[in-house]
Write a protein that holds these residues in place. Sequence first.
Motif, PDB file in Angstrom:
ATOM      1  N   HIS A 170      25.443  45.215  43.815  1.00 20.16           N
ATOM      2  CA  HIS A 170      25.039  44.954  42.433  1.00 20.16           C
ATOM      3  C   HIS A 170      26.244  44.926  41.496  1.00 20.16           C
ATOM      4  N   LEU A 171      27.277  44.217  41.904  1.00 22.55           N
ATOM      5  CA  LEU A 171      28.503  44.139  41.124  1.00 22.55           C
ATOM      6  C   LEU A 171      28.427  43.002  40.111  1.00 22.55           C
ATOM      7  N   SER A 172      29.025  43.224  38.945  1.00 24.52           N
ATOM      8  CA  SER A 172      29.199  42.135  37.994  1.00 24.52           C
ATOM      9  C   SER A 172      30.236  41.162  38.547  1.00 24.52           C
ATOM     10  N   ASP A 173      30.380  40.012  37.903  1.00 29.23           N
ATOM     11  CA  ASP A 173      31.375  39.048  38.359  1.00 29.23           C
ATOM     12  C   ASP A 173      32.779  39.658  38.349  1.00 29.23           C
ATOM     13  N   GLU A 174      33.110  40.370  37.276  1.00 31.19           N
ATOM     14  CA  GLU A 174      34.446  40.969  37.197  1.00 31.19           C
ATOM     15  C   GLU A 174      34.631  42.039  38.255  1.00 31.19           C
ATOM     16  N   GLN A 175      33.621  42.829  38.492  1.00 33.99           N
ATOM     17  CA  GLN A 175      33.700  43.851  39.535  1.00 33.99           C
ATOM     18  C   GLN A 175      33.836  43.223  40.918  1.00 33.99           C
ATOM     19  N   LEU A 176      33.132  42.128  41.136  1.00 34.18           N
ATOM     20  CA  LEU A 176      33.217  41.455  42.431  1.00 34.18           C
ATOM     21  C   LEU A 176      34.609  40.863  42.641  1.00 34.18           C
ATOM     22  N   LEU A 177      35.171  40.252  41.600  1.00 35.21           N
ATOM     23  CA  LEU A 177      36.537  39.740  41.708  1.00 35.21           C
ATOM     24  C   LEU A 177      37.510  40.862  42.046  1.00 35.21           C
ATOM     25  N   ASP A 178      37.376  41.986  41.370  1.00 39.48           N
ATOM     26  CA  ASP A 178      38.238  43.137  41.652  1.00 39.48           C
ATOM     27  C   ASP A 178      38.078  43.596  43.104  1.00 39.48           C
ATOM     28  N   GLN A 179      36.837  43.688  43.529  1.00 36.67           N
ATOM     29  CA  GLN A 179      36.545  44.192  44.868  1.00 36.67           C
ATOM     30  C   GLN A 179      37.155  43.288  45.941  1.00 36.67           C
ATOM     31  N   VAL A 180      36.964  41.980  45.792  1.00 38.80           N
ATOM     32  CA  VAL A 180      37.462  41.045  46.808  1.00 38.80           C
ATOM     33  C   VAL A 180      38.986  41.001  46.801  1.00 38.80           C
ATOM     34  N   GLN A 181      39.587  40.922  45.622  1.00 43.12           N
ATOM     35  CA  GLN A 181      41.050  40.886  45.551  1.00 43.12           C
ATOM     36  C   GLN A 181      41.667  42.148  46.148  1.00 43.12           C
ATOM     37  N   ARG A 182      41.162  43.282  45.709  1.00 45.93           N
ATOM     38  CA  ARG A 182      41.782  44.552  46.120  1.00 45.93           C
ATOM     39  C   ARG A 182      41.637  44.798  47.614  1.00 45.93           C
ATOM     40  N   THR A 188      54.463  36.082  54.500  1.00 45.70           N
ATOM     41  CA  THR A 188      55.097  37.169  53.755  1.00 45.70           C
ATOM     42  C   THR A 188      55.361  36.759  52.313  1.00 45.70           C
ATOM     43  N   GLY A 189      55.745  35.499  52.088  1.00 40.40           N
ATOM     44  CA  GLY A 189      55.883  35.025  50.713  1.00 40.40           C
ATOM     45  C   GLY A 189      54.587  35.174  49.943  1.00 40.40           C
ATOM     46  N   PHE A 190      53.468  34.833  50.594  1.00 38.91           N
ATOM     47  CA  PHE A 190      52.167  34.988  49.962  1.00 38.91           C
ATOM     48  C   PHE A 190      51.862  36.478  49.729  1.00 38.91           C
ATOM     49  N   GLY A 191      52.231  37.305  50.718  1.00 41.94           N
ATOM     50  CA  GLY A 191      51.998  38.737  50.600  1.00 41.94           C
ATOM     51  C   GLY A 191      52.790  39.376  49.470  1.00 41.94           C
ATOM     52  N   ILE A 192      54.024  38.918  49.260  1.00 41.88           N
ATOM     53  CA  ILE A 192      54.828  39.427  48.143  1.00 41.88           C
ATOM     54  C   ILE A 192      54.124  39.135  46.821  1.00 41.88           C
ATOM     55  N   MET A 193      53.560  37.960  46.704  1.00 45.57           N
ATOM     56  CA  MET A 193      52.830  37.614  45.485  1.00 45.57           C
ATOM     57  C   MET A 193      51.602  38.511  45.326  1.00 45.57           C
ATOM     58  N   ALA A 194      50.934  38.830  46.430  1.00 44.92           N
ATOM     59  CA  ALA A 194      49.779  39.728  46.378  1.00 44.92           C
ATOM     60  C   ALA A 194      50.200  41.134  45.957  1.00 44.92           C
ATOM     61  N   ILE A 195      51.366  41.588  46.400  1.00 47.04           N
ATOM     62  CA  ILE A 195      51.860  42.908  46.011  1.00 47.04           C
ATOM     63  C   ILE A 195      52.150  42.955  44.510  1.00 47.04           C
ATOM     64  N   ILE A 196      52.668  41.864  43.969  1.00 45.67           N
ATOM     65  CA  ILE A 196      52.891  41.791  42.517  1.00 45.67           C
ATOM     66  C   ILE A 196      51.559  41.920  41.775  1.00 45.67           C
ATOM     67  N   VAL A 197      50.531  41.233  42.265  1.00 49.30           N
ATOM     68  CA  VAL A 197      49.199  41.347  41.663  1.00 49.30           C
ATOM     69  C   VAL A 197      48.739  42.800  41.688  1.00 49.30           C
ATOM     70  N   ALA A 198      48.927  43.460  42.831  1.00 52.76           N
ATOM     71  CA  ALA A 198      48.476  44.847  42.971  1.00 52.76           C
ATOM     72  C   ALA A 198      49.196  45.766  41.988  1.00 52.76           C
ATOM     73  N   ALA A 199      50.488  45.547  41.786  1.00 53.53           N
ATOM     74  CA  ALA A 199      51.241  46.360  40.826  1.00 53.53           C
ATOM     75  C   ALA A 199      50.741  46.113  39.407  1.00 53.53           C
ATOM     76  N   GLU A 200      50.504  44.867  39.079  1.00 55.35           N
ATOM     77  CA  GLU A 200      50.072  44.518  37.727  1.00 55.35           C
ATOM     78  C   GLU A 200      48.679  45.063  37.439  1.00 55.35           C
ATOM     79  N   ARG A 201      47.823  45.114  38.454  1.00 58.96           N
ATOM     80  CA  ARG A 201      46.446  45.590  38.257  1.00 58.96           C
ATOM     81  C   ARG A 201      46.311  47.093  38.472  1.00 58.96           C
ATOM     82  N   GLY A 202      47.408  47.757  38.872  1.00 59.64           N
ATOM     83  CA  GLY A 202      47.384  49.203  38.997  1.00 59.64           C
ATOM     84  C   GLY A 202      46.800  49.731  40.286  1.00 59.64           C
ATOM     85  N   TRP A 203      46.642  48.882  41.297  1.00 56.58           N
ATOM     86  CA  TRP A 203      46.159  49.367  42.589  1.00 56.58           C
ATOM     87  C   TRP A 203      47.247  50.181  43.296  1.00 56.58           C
ATOM     88  N   ILE A 204      48.488  49.836  43.031  1.00 53.56           N
ATOM     89  CA  ILE A 204      49.645  50.607  43.461  1.00 53.56           C
ATOM     90  C   ILE A 204      50.558  50.717  42.243  1.00 53.56           C
TER      91      ILE A 204
END
Length: 451
Positions: A42-54, A91-107
């Motif tokens: 029962h996630l909202s759209d924003e919650q679902l985006l967060d869940q899938v990305q993270r 790995t190039g794609f993964g580096i970009m994902a790590i930047i996303v994680a830092a910006e969103r506060g997951w790490i």
Amino acid sequence: MKLLTCLLGSLLLPTAVVLAQPAKRPAPAPAAKFDARQRPRHLSDEQLLDQVQRQTFQYFWAFGHPVSGMARERSNVAFDYGNEVVTTGGTGFGIMAIIVAAERGWITRPQAAARINKIVNFLWKADMYHGAFPHWLNGDTGHTIRFGIKDDGADIVETSFLYEGLLCARQYFTKDTPDEQNLRNKILWMWEGVEWNWFTQGQNVLYWHWSPNNGWSMNHQIHGWNECLITYVLAAASPRYGIEKQVYDQGWATGPEYVNGKTYLGTTLPLGPELGGPLFFSHYSFMGLDPHGLKDAHADYWQQNQAHTRINHDYCVANPKKQKGYGPNCWGLTASDSWQGYAAHSPTEDLGVISPTAALSALPYAPAESMLAMRHFYEDLGDKIWSEYGFVDGFSEQHDWVAKSHLAIDQGPIVVMMENHRSGLLWKLFMSSPEAQRGLKKLGFASPYLK
């Protein structure tokens, strides 16, 4: 045209074997057995985006190689290679994902900088050929693992995907800490050493591979339209080894599957093969390149990517082969594992397999259609296809098959393209880089980012 995915298809052949390597490192086991049935509902759209990305980000974080920090090729052991294999482009794609994680506060930002610093320090000592990296490296030793029988040297397409991520990291990590300073300096020094013009052999076209053992014998010229636009942009951007514009005009923009102009299912496709080809064509180069307002003499790339996505979606909805499960909430054909091996799924190679990365990474181009698919994948099919690293690589209701695998090159675009839709983060970073600015200007592109 021989696509990257066709090369990946060679994994199914007995020739794609690994050279002698140290003992294989076992994969890390999840802390506890994962139960998809326990996922939040029962996630909202924003919650679902967060869940899938993270969750998808965990492929690169929790499952990253323990020695190199790089992205493993895939989550399952297959095709006679093991968990020591890391992938340069992934790995190039993964580096970009790590930047996303830092910006969103997951790490934390220091955690992200430390991991990318670890990757950069590993690459600094790893095998390279005229400044370019091979497709695969041994994550323990940094030595080349051959991708195919003669593919045991430089791969400039994989190298360009790697630098797409590294250049974003250099733009993001601007603080004067030891880790951030080191990664900025080493990325710059490695970047400036890639001999892009070497890969023309003195001709007006780029060649995909060079091997110290086999020379140019693979003889694979890079013509469009496919996933390799970023390769030409970065090759033009090099301050020391740059290609000239005529290499782009006469090499990339002249392939037999470059100009299209036909109408499929009511949508006109400017560039590309029949019915558009697999959807990763509109993802890999455009994780960094922002297609909004990006134009040259050949196309408006926002229109190109929207048209490609629309055709792929509408084909699945029309479902001419009557594949079970296809419809408005279950669409997306791109390269992934399938019930009969790796395949470059597209409307002209429809095996009844839906690859979640296709619709999810298309969020910028078709947000309503992508959200509909995402919610169906998560809510209705999640018991079967949701995992500790996000969605599995592919599934087929027609063949009652679900992949047991995840691939770096499929998981990465999910995190990055979803973030580009939400905030434009990676687009802003890459397009602000001197490299993107120089390469695009040299090749005659227009973009709102160009100064």
